[in-house]
Design an enzyme around this catalytic site. Sequence first.
Site, short mmCIF file in Angstrom:
data_model
loop_
_atom_site.label_atom_id
_atom_site.label_comp_id
_atom_site.label_asym_id
_atom_site.label_seq_id
_atom_site.Cartn_x
_atom_site.Cartn_y
_atom_site.Cartn_z
N GLU A 23 0.83 -1.22 0.00
CA GLU A 23 0.00 0.00 0.00
C GLU A 23 0.86 1.26 0.00
OE1 GLU A 23 -2.92 -0.42 3.14
OE2 GLU A 23 -3.99 -1.95 1.97
N CYS A 74 -1.77 -4.54 -5.71
CA CYS A 74 -2.37 -5.77 -5.16
C CYS A 74 -1.35 -6.91 -5.16
CB CYS A 74 -3.54 -6.21 -6.01
SG CYS A 74 -5.00 -5.17 -5.89
N GLU A 101 -1.68 -9.94 -6.27
CA GLU A 101 -1.64 -10.69 -7.52
C GLU A 101 -0.73 -10.02 -8.54
OE1 GLU A 101 -4.19 -9.65 -5.76
OE2 GLU A 101 -6.00 -10.83 -6.09
N CYS A 155 -6.58 -6.69 -11.44
CA CYS A 155 -5.69 -7.87 -11.46
C CYS A 155 -6.15 -8.90 -12.48
CB CYS A 155 -5.59 -8.48 -10.07
SG CYS A 155 -4.64 -7.43 -8.94
N1 THU Z 1 -6.07 -6.28 -2.57
C1 THU Z 1 -5.26 -7.21 -3.13
O1 THU Z 1 -4.07 -7.29 -2.83
N2 THU Z 1 -5.80 -8.05 -4.06
C2 THU Z 1 -7.10 -8.03 -4.46
O2 THU Z 1 -7.49 -8.76 -5.37
C3 THU Z 1 -8.05 -7.13 -3.81
C4 THU Z 1 -7.46 -6.11 -2.90
C5 THU Z 1 -5.49 -5.36 -1.57
C6 THU Z 1 -5.38 -3.94 -2.02
C7 THU Z 1 -5.41 -3.19 -0.70
O3 THU Z 1 -4.08 -3.14 -0.19
C8 THU Z 1 -6.23 -4.07 0.21
O4 THU Z 1 -6.30 -5.33 -0.41
C9 THU Z 1 -7.64 -3.56 0.45
O5 THU Z 1 -8.28 -3.27 -0.74
#
Ligand code: THU
Length: 139
Positions: free
Chosen positions: A45, A54, A56, A96
């Site tokens: 983040e 994300c 993925e 993603c």
């Molecule tokens: N997030 C992911 O890493 N992958 C996903 O497919 C959905 C969301 C993360 C992004 C953010 O850091 C946190 O989850 C909340 O949205």
Amino acid sequence: MKDWERLLSEAYAARKNSYCPYSGFAVGAALLTKDGAIYRGCNVENASFGATNCAERTALFSAVADGRGKGDFAAIAIVGGKKDGELVPCPPCGICRQALSEFVNAEEFTVLWAVGTDGAFEDCEAHTLAELLPGAFAL
Ligand code: THU
């Protein structure tokens, strides 16, 4: 399903490195190549929320940076949940799905997620990317 346990376990390990001070939601992903290599990723983040990556895409970009490319990938496993809480079902976000579609045959590529804990995953869901992203954009 046993075959997927190792990949889920790798995603579970990847999640430990999640940097998620803003959402408190930690995600781990493990991307499997057709020749059996695994690339891990976690969400990273940023104070400028839109700069967040994300799990993925972290795994995918890491694999591409390592020389992997189109047609090399077989599956991705994803686990996520509140940082010190239980896993909740974590299907990949739309960005993603689109990012993966650039590099895979969507009819053959498997996306899976589960809840539970390492060594005792439950409620595993598996879908092809084509099921999750019909009509993907392509140039
Ligand atoms: N997030 C992911 O890493 N992958 C996903 O497919 C959905 C969301 C993360 C992004 C953010 O850091 C946190 O989850 C909340 O949205």
